[in-house]
Write an enzyme that holds these catalytic residues in place. Structure first.
Site, short mmCIF file in Angstrom:
data_model
loop_
_atom_site.label_atom_id
_atom_site.label_comp_id
_atom_site.label_asym_id
_atom_site.label_seq_id
_atom_site.Cartn_x
_atom_site.Cartn_y
_atom_site.Cartn_z
N ASP A 43 0.83 -1.21 0.00
CA ASP A 43 0.00 0.00 0.00
C ASP A 43 0.86 1.26 0.00
O ASP A 43 1.40 1.65 1.04
CB ASP A 43 -0.92 -0.02 1.22
CG ASP A 43 -1.88 1.15 1.23
OD1 ASP A 43 -2.00 1.84 0.20
OD2 ASP A 43 -2.53 1.37 2.27
N ASP A 248 -1.82 5.40 -5.34
CA ASP A 248 -2.15 4.61 -4.16
C ASP A 248 -2.39 3.16 -4.56
O ASP A 248 -3.48 2.80 -5.01
CB ASP A 248 -3.41 5.21 -3.50
CG ASP A 248 -3.84 4.45 -2.28
OD1 ASP A 248 -3.12 3.50 -1.87
OD2 ASP A 248 -4.88 4.79 -1.71
#
Ligand SMILES: *[C@@H]1O[C@H](CO)[C@@H](O)[C@H](O)[C@H]1NC(C)=O
Ligand SMILES: *[C@@H]1O[C@H](CO)[C@@H](O)[C@H](O)[C@H]1NC(C)=O
Ligand SMILES: *[C@@H]1O[C@H](CO)[C@@H](O)[C@H](O)[C@H]1NC(C)=O
Ligand SMILES: *[C@@H]1O[C@H](CO)[C@@H](O)[C@H](O)[C@H]1NC(C)=O
Ligand SMILES: *[C@@H]1O[C@H](CO)[C@@H](O)[C@H](O)[C@H]1NC(C)=O
Length: 332
Positions: A43, A248
């Site tokens: 992430d 992201d």
């Protein structure tokens, strides 16, 4: 010795896109002594690394939906190299909540963008196993701080990151920042995801020789991988535009805001020959097309042009949703 690199995780530099676990990219990491391995979501949109640990509420360790996969949990009591992270640590954000609890460990609580999705527990220090990419398979034990995730909520209870999440953000808590501050690796990492979903991740490297570049928009108090997009293309149609976007890897689908969203989607729609479906409130997507089980949607390619001129081709601009009842597929 100065920082080394490049490194991969001891179990390999591979990354895998797993549609069953929220269309995110995953890697296998080993932690603790004796080591325990985890399949963690990668992430770039957050910092803390956490794994399921001394579970009060965690995703199941096995399930028919996982296929052959069986997950492990971490327990500080079972690792001889595990240490508590004291409340006085600079990595402890919740110092004010330390006094009330009987335990002197630093608690953490992190909420994510998805509805009701969070991880909660205490911070732990233990070793992460890395392999040097150059000195072929020489294993390094890097001390890192991570969350012992005792209570997860929302998507983390099964549909995404069921076995932990590895934060790659810019903050001091992220794995690349910790490796750099410990002097293990240079303060950098690289990821590359192939069109088939298979990719690789390395730490302390400078990426591949053929990669393109774009500058980051850096704000100290809001440290995201924020880039500027200056143009877009949908099939034959080009758009000149200007907007910023956060890169992201922990968000499954790209979201655009208007006016770019409407411009790109309507240009895309005009170039698709298949019939567009009626709006379906059970799907979060506006543009869906029905095709037969064997058919393929012929769709225009989409690309974004980043500041500096490098072109980012969108590998997979559509997703397939199988409608079992009618043996048809919707492409959105
Ligand atoms: C990734 O690992 C494989 C197998 O160890 C190796 O052949 C390859 O060179 C590595 N790739 C990168 C970019 O480090
Ligand atoms: C993890 O432990 C297994 C034995 O349980 C061992 O074979 C493996 O080499 C260890 N991995 C690392 C990275 O040390
Ligand atoms: C979030 O959790 C609360 C309390 O558990 C619940 O009332 C609410 O419906 C949940 N919201 C969503 C979108 O799941
Ligand atoms: C990203 O950078 C742009 C341009 O500097 C800025 O306007 C925007 O607020 C930033 N977005 C985030 C989420 O930080
Ligand atoms: C889309 O891109 C792929 C890969 O670059 C290319 O092979 C294909 O011909 C393109 N399709 C269209 C409709 O332009």
């Amino acid at each position: 010795p100065g920082p080394g690199g490049p490194f991969a995780f001891a179990d390999g530099n591979d990354t895998y896109r797993l549609n069953a676990f929220g269309f995110l990219h995953y890697a296998v990491v080993a932690l603790g002594t004796p080591n325990v391995t985890f399949l963690v979501a990668l992430d770039t949109g957050s910092d803390l690394f956490w794994v399921p640990c001394d579970c009060l509420k965690c995703a199941p360790l096995s399930s028919p939906e996982y296929g052959n996969l069986k997950f492990d949990v971490y327990s500080p009591r079972k690792s001889s190299t595990s240490r508590k992270v004291p409340c006085s640590s600079s990595l402890c954000d919740l110092q004010t909540q330390c006094n009330s609890a009987a335990s002197k460990s630093c608690p953490y609580s992190i909420e994510y963008l998805s509805d009701n999705t969070s991880s909660n527990g205490v911070l732990i220090e233990d070793v992460l196993y890395l392999a040097s990419e150059s000195g072929k398979s020489k294993i390094t034990q890097a001390p890192i701080t991570f969350g012992c995730g005792q209570v997860q909520t929302g998507s983390f209870l099964g549909s995404a990151a069921p076995n932990g999440l590895l934060g790659l953000g810019m903050d001091s808590k992220s794995v690349p920042s910790l490796l750099a501050s410990q002097g293990v690796a240079a303060n950098s990492f690289s990821m590359c995801f192939g069109e088939d979903g298979h990719g690789r991740i390395n730490f302390g490297d400078t990426g591949s020789a053929d990669q393109l570049e774009t500058p980051l928009n850096i704000y100290k108090h809001n440290p995201y991988y924020n880039i500027s997009i200056i143009g877009a293309m949908a099939g034959g149609k080009t758009f000149s535009t200007k907007f910023s976007a956060v890169v992201d890897s922990g968000t499954s689908f790209t979201a655009l805001s208007d006016p770019m969203y409407t411009e790109i989607t309507s240009a895309f729609d005009k170039q698709v020959k298949e019939k567009r479906n009626q709006a379906d409130s059970s799907l979060p997507f506006e543009y869906c097309y029905t095709i037969s089980a064997k058919g393929a949607l012929s769709h225009p390619n989409i690309s974004l042009t980043a500041k500096g001129g490098s072109i980012f081709p969108v590998n997979d601009p559509i997703i397939t949703i199988t409608d079992i009842s009618s043996v048809r597929e919707h492409r959105c």
